[in-house]
Motif scaffolding. Structure first.
Motif, PDB file in Angstrom:
ATOM      1  N   UNK A   1      -1.973   0.797  15.928  1.00 39.17           N
ATOM      2  CA  UNK A   1      -1.546   0.138  14.685  1.00 39.17           C
ATOM      3  C   UNK A   1      -2.792  -0.204  13.869  1.00 39.17           C
ATOM      4  N   UNK A   2      -2.838   0.296  12.637  1.00 35.05           N
ATOM      5  CA  UNK A   2      -3.907  -0.036  11.695  1.00 35.05           C
ATOM      6  C   UNK A   2      -3.358  -1.001  10.649  1.00 35.05           C
ATOM      7  N   UNK A   3      -4.069  -2.106  10.434  1.00 37.27           N
ATOM      8  CA  UNK A   3      -3.804  -2.936   9.261  1.00 37.27           C
ATOM      9  C   UNK A   3      -4.891  -2.635   8.235  1.00 37.27           C
ATOM     10  N   UNK A   4      -4.456  -2.305   7.033  1.00 35.08           N
ATOM     11  CA  UNK A   4      -5.375  -1.804   6.013  1.00 35.08           C
ATOM     12  C   UNK A   4      -5.554  -2.872   4.933  1.00 35.08           C
ATOM     13  N   UNK A   5      -6.799  -3.075   4.495  1.00 34.63           N
ATOM     14  CA  UNK A   5      -7.049  -4.122   3.488  1.00 34.63           C
ATOM     15  C   UNK A   5      -6.845  -3.583   2.060  1.00 34.63           C
ATOM     16  N   UNK A   6      -7.070  -4.451   1.096  1.00 39.52           N
ATOM     17  CA  UNK A   6      -6.805  -4.107  -0.308  1.00 39.52           C
ATOM     18  C   UNK A   6      -7.715  -2.989  -0.812  1.00 39.52           C
TER      19      UNK A   6
ATOM     20  N   UNK B   1       3.574   9.338  11.338  1.00 42.96           N
ATOM     21  CA  UNK B   1       3.139   7.947  11.259  1.00 42.96           C
ATOM     22  C   UNK B   1       4.256   7.096  10.654  1.00 42.96           C
ATOM     23  N   UNK B   2       4.319   5.833  11.083  1.00 45.74           N
ATOM     24  CA  UNK B   2       5.291   4.875  10.548  1.00 45.74           C
ATOM     25  C   UNK B   2       4.534   3.893   9.659  1.00 45.74           C
ATOM     26  N   UNK B   3       4.761   4.021   8.370  1.00 46.14           N
ATOM     27  CA  UNK B   3       4.077   3.189   7.378  1.00 46.14           C
ATOM     28  C   UNK B   3       4.974   2.036   6.970  1.00 46.14           C
ATOM     29  N   UNK B   4       4.424   0.823   6.940  1.00 46.73           N
ATOM     30  CA  UNK B   4       5.210  -0.356   6.556  1.00 46.73           C
ATOM     31  C   UNK B   4       4.256  -1.383   5.974  1.00 46.73           C
ATOM     32  N   UNK B   5       4.491  -1.786   4.737  1.00 43.74           N
ATOM     33  CA  UNK B   5       3.606  -2.755   4.095  1.00 43.74           C
ATOM     34  C   UNK B   5       2.192  -2.200   4.046  1.00 43.74           C
ATOM     35  N   UNK B   6       1.233  -2.966   4.556  1.00 46.69           N
ATOM     36  CA  UNK B   6      -0.162  -2.505   4.562  1.00 46.69           C
ATOM     37  C   UNK B   6      -0.585  -1.988   5.943  1.00 46.69           C
ATOM     38  N   UNK B   7       0.423  -1.617   6.732  1.00 44.21           N
ATOM     39  CA  UNK B   7       0.139  -1.179   8.101  1.00 44.21           C
ATOM     40  C   UNK B   7       0.685   0.216   8.365  1.00 44.21           C
TER      41      UNK B   7
ATOM     42  N   UNK C   1       9.153   3.514   7.455  1.00 41.67           N
ATOM     43  CA  UNK C   1       9.360   3.624   6.018  1.00 41.67           C
ATOM     44  C   UNK C   1      10.413   4.693   5.762  1.00 41.67           C
ATOM     45  N   UNK C   2      10.708   4.936   4.503  1.00 41.76           N
ATOM     46  CA  UNK C   2      11.756   5.897   4.138  1.00 41.76           C
ATOM     47  C   UNK C   2      11.534   7.279   4.768  1.00 41.76           C
ATOM     48  N   UNK C   3      10.256   7.638   4.981  1.00 44.34           N
ATOM     49  CA  UNK C   3       9.947   8.964   5.542  1.00 44.34           C
ATOM     50  C   UNK C   3      10.313   9.049   7.019  1.00 44.34           C
ATOM     51  N   UNK C   4      10.688   7.915   7.622  1.00 46.79           N
ATOM     52  CA  UNK C   4      11.098   7.905   9.030  1.00 46.79           C
ATOM     53  C   UNK C   4      12.612   7.797   9.176  1.00 46.79           C
ATOM     54  N   UNK C   5      13.322   8.097   8.082  1.00 45.12           N
ATOM     55  CA  UNK C   5      14.785   8.084   8.105  1.00 45.12           C
ATOM     56  C   UNK C   5      15.262   9.515   7.862  1.00 45.12           C
ATOM     57  N   UNK C   6      16.187   9.954   8.674  1.00 46.70           N
ATOM     58  CA  UNK C   6      16.689  11.336   8.475  1.00 46.70           C
ATOM     59  C   UNK C   6      18.211  11.343   8.612  1.00 46.70           C
TER      60      UNK C   6
ATOM     61  N   UNK D   1       0.847  -1.214   0.000  1.00 47.34           N
ATOM     62  CA  UNK D   1       0.000   0.000   0.000  1.00 47.34           C
ATOM     63  C   UNK D   1       0.872   1.251   0.000  1.00 47.34           C
ATOM     64  N   UNK D   2       0.441   2.260  -0.729  1.00 44.27           N
ATOM     65  CA  UNK D   2       1.254   3.477  -0.807  1.00 44.27           C
ATOM     66  C   UNK D   2       1.289   4.225   0.529  1.00 44.27           C
ATOM     67  N   UNK D   3       2.469   4.732   0.820  1.00 39.53           N
ATOM     68  CA  UNK D   3       2.661   5.494   2.051  1.00 39.53           C
ATOM     69  C   UNK D   3       1.658   6.641   2.158  1.00 39.53           C
ATOM     70  N   UNK D   4       1.453   7.335   1.043  1.00 38.48           N
ATOM     71  CA  UNK D   4       0.549   8.500   1.066  1.00 38.48           C
ATOM     72  C   UNK D   4      -0.864   8.081   1.466  1.00 38.48           C
ATOM     73  N   UNK D   5      -1.309   6.910   1.006  1.00 38.86           N
ATOM     74  CA  UNK D   5      -2.660   6.435   1.326  1.00 38.86           C
ATOM     75  C   UNK D   5      -2.770   6.113   2.818  1.00 38.86           C
TER      76      UNK D   5
END
Lengths: 117, 117
Positions: A95-100, A70-76, B112-117, A1-5
């Motif tokens: 922590x949010x896990x986000x679906x497709x 926020x820390x975005x990783x994979x779909x979370x 994610x990359x946005x959490x690296x400085x 999932x995109x970080x921006x989303x």
């Protein structure tokens, strides 16, 4: 999932508290989502039980202030924040896990009594 | 799980980085633990794969600075920190799930990359 989303979901979440807007919460979650707050407690199942939970939070006038990005990783996405109410502040990590479909499928809030001031 | 026990695991974890002590890491984890760093990436399975991961981190001289109190909930603890290296800092949120023997069974690092400085 995109970080921006993922970041947008967190932004909308903060805004929902700002406006005490249950409909915004409804739009963020999957119909069959689960919510554990605190993590490890019996989960709330489905959007109606979840909305009851937020209704109570909104009734206490809680507003959210993010603590760091926020820390975005994979779909979370994980994020730390202060939940500020009139007489107390609670400082969880959610922590949010986000679906497709871009909806929150699982939400877990990590906090204990030592995170309340 | 008692809050004090979960907090002690986080303290030992920070100390292990401070001392670059792989044996301390070994003592914190279950033999058959899994580690996802970042969350959503293929998990490392078992203590030997996990130690390889930390060996690399220690080689980069990473030291941890907690950002706020650990959030303890049920058998889990979530904590935000800065991982400070010579040329960069990474600011993840880690979640440890701890088993009945007090060992970390699952570790997920959210960043994610946005959490690296």
């Amino acid at each position: 999932m995109e970080t921006a989303a993922l970041q947008r979901i967190v932004d909308k979440y903060v805004e929902a508290f700002e406006k005490a807007d249950l409909n915004m919460i409804r739009q963020l979650y999957a119909e069959d989502a689960t919510l554990e707050d605190p993590a490890g407690s019996p989960a709330r199942h489905g959007i109606e039980e979840i909305l009851e939970f937020y209704k109570a939070g909104f009734a206490m006038g809680m507003k959210l202030k993010l603590d760091g990005k926020p820390r975005c990783a994979g779909n979370s996405v994980a994020f730390a924040f202060d939940g500020v109410m009139k007489k107390m502040t609670i400082s969880p990590i959610d922590v949010f896990e986000v679906n497709a479909n871009g909806k929150v499928q699982h939400m877990r809030a990590y906090w204990g009594p030592e995170n309340v001031s």
